[in-house]
Motif scaffolding. Structure first.
Motif, mmCIF file in Angstrom:
data_model
loop_
_atom_site.group_PDB
_atom_site.id
_atom_site.type_symbol
_atom_site.label_atom_id
_atom_site.label_comp_id
_atom_site.label_asym_id
_atom_site.label_seq_id
_atom_site.Cartn_x
_atom_site.Cartn_y
_atom_site.Cartn_z
ATOM 1 N N MET A 109 0.834 -1.205 0.000
ATOM 2 C CA MET A 109 0.000 0.000 0.000
ATOM 3 C C MET A 109 0.866 1.251 0.000
ATOM 4 S SD MET A 109 -2.985 -1.214 2.654
ATOM 5 C CE MET A 109 -3.112 0.416 3.282
ATOM 6 N N LEU A 110 1.934 1.240 0.797
ATOM 7 C CA LEU A 110 2.804 2.417 0.847
ATOM 8 C C LEU A 110 3.451 2.657 -0.513
ATOM 9 C CD1 LEU A 110 3.950 4.702 2.553
ATOM 10 C CD2 LEU A 110 5.818 3.154 3.204
ATOM 11 N N GLY A 111 3.902 1.581 -1.174
ATOM 12 C CA GLY A 111 4.498 1.743 -2.495
ATOM 13 C C GLY A 111 3.511 2.267 -3.520
ATOM 14 N N PHE A 112 2.339 1.662 -3.572
ATOM 15 C CA PHE A 112 1.365 2.043 -4.597
ATOM 16 C C PHE A 112 0.617 3.320 -4.233
ATOM 17 C CE2 PHE A 112 -2.892 1.883 -6.502
ATOM 18 C CZ PHE A 112 -2.531 1.952 -7.839
ATOM 19 N N LEU A 113 -0.020 3.318 -3.059
ATOM 20 C CA LEU A 113 -0.813 4.489 -2.679
ATOM 21 C C LEU A 113 0.069 5.687 -2.351
ATOM 22 C CD1 LEU A 113 -3.527 2.775 -0.453
ATOM 23 C CD2 LEU A 113 -3.694 3.431 -2.859
ATOM 24 N N GLY A 114 1.171 5.434 -1.646
ATOM 25 C CA GLY A 114 2.099 6.532 -1.363
ATOM 26 C C GLY A 114 2.657 7.118 -2.651
ATOM 27 N N GLY A 115 2.969 6.244 -3.608
ATOM 28 C CA GLY A 115 3.433 6.726 -4.920
ATOM 29 C C GLY A 115 2.355 7.515 -5.636
ATOM 30 N N ALA A 116 1.103 7.062 -5.537
ATOM 31 C CA ALA A 116 -0.003 7.815 -6.137
ATOM 32 C C ALA A 116 -0.134 9.176 -5.468
ATOM 33 C CB ALA A 116 -1.312 7.033 -6.015
ATOM 34 N N GLY A 117 0.028 9.212 -4.134
ATOM 35 C CA GLY A 117 -0.029 10.487 -3.422
ATOM 36 C C GLY A 117 1.060 11.441 -3.876
ATOM 37 N N VAL A 118 2.266 10.922 -4.057
ATOM 38 C CA VAL A 118 3.354 11.759 -4.575
ATOM 39 C C VAL A 118 2.996 12.247 -5.970
ATOM 40 C CG1 VAL A 118 5.763 11.743 -5.350
ATOM 41 C CG2 VAL A 118 5.153 10.732 -3.137
ATOM 42 N N GLY A 119 2.417 11.366 -6.781
ATOM 43 C CA GLY A 119 1.982 11.775 -8.120
ATOM 44 C C GLY A 119 0.948 12.885 -8.073
ATOM 45 N N HIS A 120 0.020 12.811 -7.120
ATOM 46 C CA HIS A 120 -0.966 13.883 -6.969
ATOM 47 C C HIS A 120 -0.264 15.201 -6.634
ATOM 48 C CE1 HIS A 120 -4.269 11.122 -7.300
ATOM 49 N NE2 HIS A 120 -4.046 10.525 -6.132
ATOM 50 N N LEU A 121 0.700 15.149 -5.720
ATOM 51 C CA LEU A 121 1.426 16.373 -5.348
ATOM 52 C C LEU A 121 2.202 16.944 -6.532
ATOM 53 C CD1 LEU A 121 2.740 15.325 -1.827
ATOM 54 C CD2 LEU A 121 0.922 16.980 -2.343
ATOM 55 N N VAL A 122 2.808 16.072 -7.318
ATOM 56 C CA VAL A 122 3.539 16.527 -8.512
ATOM 57 C C VAL A 122 2.575 17.206 -9.475
ATOM 58 C CG1 VAL A 122 4.774 15.715 -10.571
ATOM 59 C CG2 VAL A 122 5.425 14.876 -8.298
ATOM 60 N N GLN A 123 1.398 16.603 -9.695
ATOM 61 C CA GLN A 123 0.416 17.193 -10.607
ATOM 62 C C GLN A 123 -0.104 18.535 -10.092
ATOM 63 O OE1 GLN A 123 -0.633 16.176 -13.740
ATOM 64 N NE2 GLN A 123 1.205 14.939 -13.443
ATOM 65 N N ILE A 124 -0.316 18.633 -8.799
ATOM 66 C CA ILE A 124 -0.750 19.906 -8.222
ATOM 67 C C ILE A 124 0.310 20.964 -8.467
ATOM 68 C CG2 ILE A 124 -1.195 21.118 -6.043
ATOM 69 C CD1 ILE A 124 -2.497 18.434 -5.071
ATOM 70 N N ASN A 125 1.568 20.614 -8.217
ATOM 71 C CA ASN A 125 2.661 21.566 -8.383
ATOM 72 C C ASN A 125 2.914 21.906 -9.844
ATOM 73 O OD1 ASN A 125 4.864 23.152 -7.303
ATOM 74 N ND2 ASN A 125 6.221 21.602 -8.198
ATOM 75 N N ALA A 126 2.909 20.902 -10.712
ATOM 76 C CA ALA A 126 3.269 21.112 -12.112
ATOM 77 C C ALA A 126 2.150 21.736 -12.932
ATOM 78 C CB ALA A 126 3.696 19.790 -12.750
ATOM 79 N N THR A 127 0.908 21.337 -12.653
ATOM 80 C CA THR A 127 -0.189 21.772 -13.525
ATOM 81 C C THR A 127 -1.289 22.541 -12.801
ATOM 82 O OG1 THR A 127 -1.510 19.759 -13.229
ATOM 83 C CG2 THR A 127 0.179 19.715 -14.962
ATOM 84 N N GLY A 128 -1.200 22.592 -11.471
ATOM 85 C CA GLY A 128 -2.273 23.239 -10.719
ATOM 86 C C GLY A 128 -3.542 22.413 -10.677
ATOM 87 N N ASP A 129 -3.447 21.103 -10.925
ATOM 88 C CA ASP A 129 -4.614 20.219 -10.961
ATOM 89 C C ASP A 129 -5.204 20.073 -9.555
ATOM 90 O OD1 ASP A 129 -6.508 18.227 -11.201
ATOM 91 O OD2 ASP A 129 -5.149 16.743 -12.080
ATOM 92 N N MET A 130 -6.256 20.809 -9.294
ATOM 93 C CA MET A 130 -6.920 20.773 -7.994
ATOM 94 C C MET A 130 -8.250 20.013 -8.061
ATOM 95 S SD MET A 130 -4.737 22.144 -6.043
ATOM 96 C CE MET A 130 -5.652 22.399 -4.526
ATOM 97 N N ALA A 131 -8.390 19.131 -9.053
ATOM 98 C CA ALA A 131 -9.604 18.321 -9.168
ATOM 99 C C ALA A 131 -9.787 17.500 -7.892
ATOM 100 C CB ALA A 131 -9.513 17.402 -10.386
ATOM 101 N N ALA A 132 -11.026 17.224 -7.553
ATOM 102 C CA ALA A 132 -11.340 16.511 -6.310
ATOM 103 C C ALA A 132 -10.629 15.165 -6.203
ATOM 104 C CB ALA A 132 -12.841 16.317 -6.199
ATOM 105 N N GLY A 133 -10.499 14.458 -7.302
ATOM 106 C CA GLY A 133 -9.839 13.157 -7.288
ATOM 107 C C GLY A 133 -8.327 13.249 -7.279
ATOM 108 N N ASN A 134 -7.790 14.464 -7.325
ATOM 109 C CA ASN A 134 -6.342 14.666 -7.280
ATOM 110 C C ASN A 134 -5.927 15.372 -5.993
ATOM 111 O OD1 ASN A 134 -3.793 14.371 -8.819
ATOM 112 N ND2 ASN A 134 -3.744 16.590 -8.634
#
Length: 165
Positions: A109-134
């Motif tokens: 879970m830490l590898g997959f979900l934690g990695g997804a969480g990092v991906g969400h943070l990268v998307q927020i920072n890189a693109t400003g993606d503030m969609a509810a699912g992100n």
């Protein structure tokens, strides 16, 4: 409503754990509290949430992609299958798993979900993606759920001395 599902799964886990602790044998022990918290976190925010995410990514991928702020992708099927595996393993771990099995589920879970969480943070920072699912509750539960499982297992091991399996 879908936006709130990660928090609802967490609320259900804490509520059921509280009921089970309250209805359990006395005297109340730290071991019982830890076991009930761990079991119901594995059931709801890990297990059923994994199955819920699987069904979304596999059966309604366009809606899930839109909720994340992304275009649909064939990779969603693979993400869905990973969620299926996590969900099923977490449910097995909740009722049949040894501490070692539960730890393996937590690491996955830490590898997959934690990695997804990092991906969400990268998307927020890189693109400003503030969609509810992100950027909504899923961002926080992607980190909180595996850390709670692993943290509770560590506390069990250090304070309660659960026998090794």
């Amino acid at each position: 409503m879908v936006f709130w599902f990660p928090l609802l799964f967490w609320a259900a886990a804490l509520l059921v754990a509280g009921v089970m602790i309250g209805r359990g044998p006395r005297p109340l022990t730290l071991a019982r509290i830890l076991e009930q918290l761990l079991r119901w976190i594995l059931v709801f925010p890990a297990g059923l949430m994994g199955l819920w995410a699987f069904s979304g990514h596999v059966f309604v991928p366009d809606q899930v992609a839109a909720s994340i702020g992304w275009a649909p992708s064939p990779f969603q099927f693979e993400v869905g299958m990973a969620n299926l595996g996590i969900g099923l393993a977490a449910l097995i771990g909740a009722f049949l798993g040894s501490p070692g099995f539960r730890a393996a589920v937590g690491v996955m879970m830490l590898g997959f979900l934690g990695g997804a969480g990092v991906g969400h943070l990268v998307q927020i920072n890189a693109t400003g993606d503030m969609a509810a699912g992100n950027a909504g509750p899923i961002l926080y539960t992607d980190f909180a759920t595996p850390l709670a499982v692993l943290g509770l297992l560590l506390i069990q091991r250090l304070l309660v001395r659960v026998p090794k399996a």
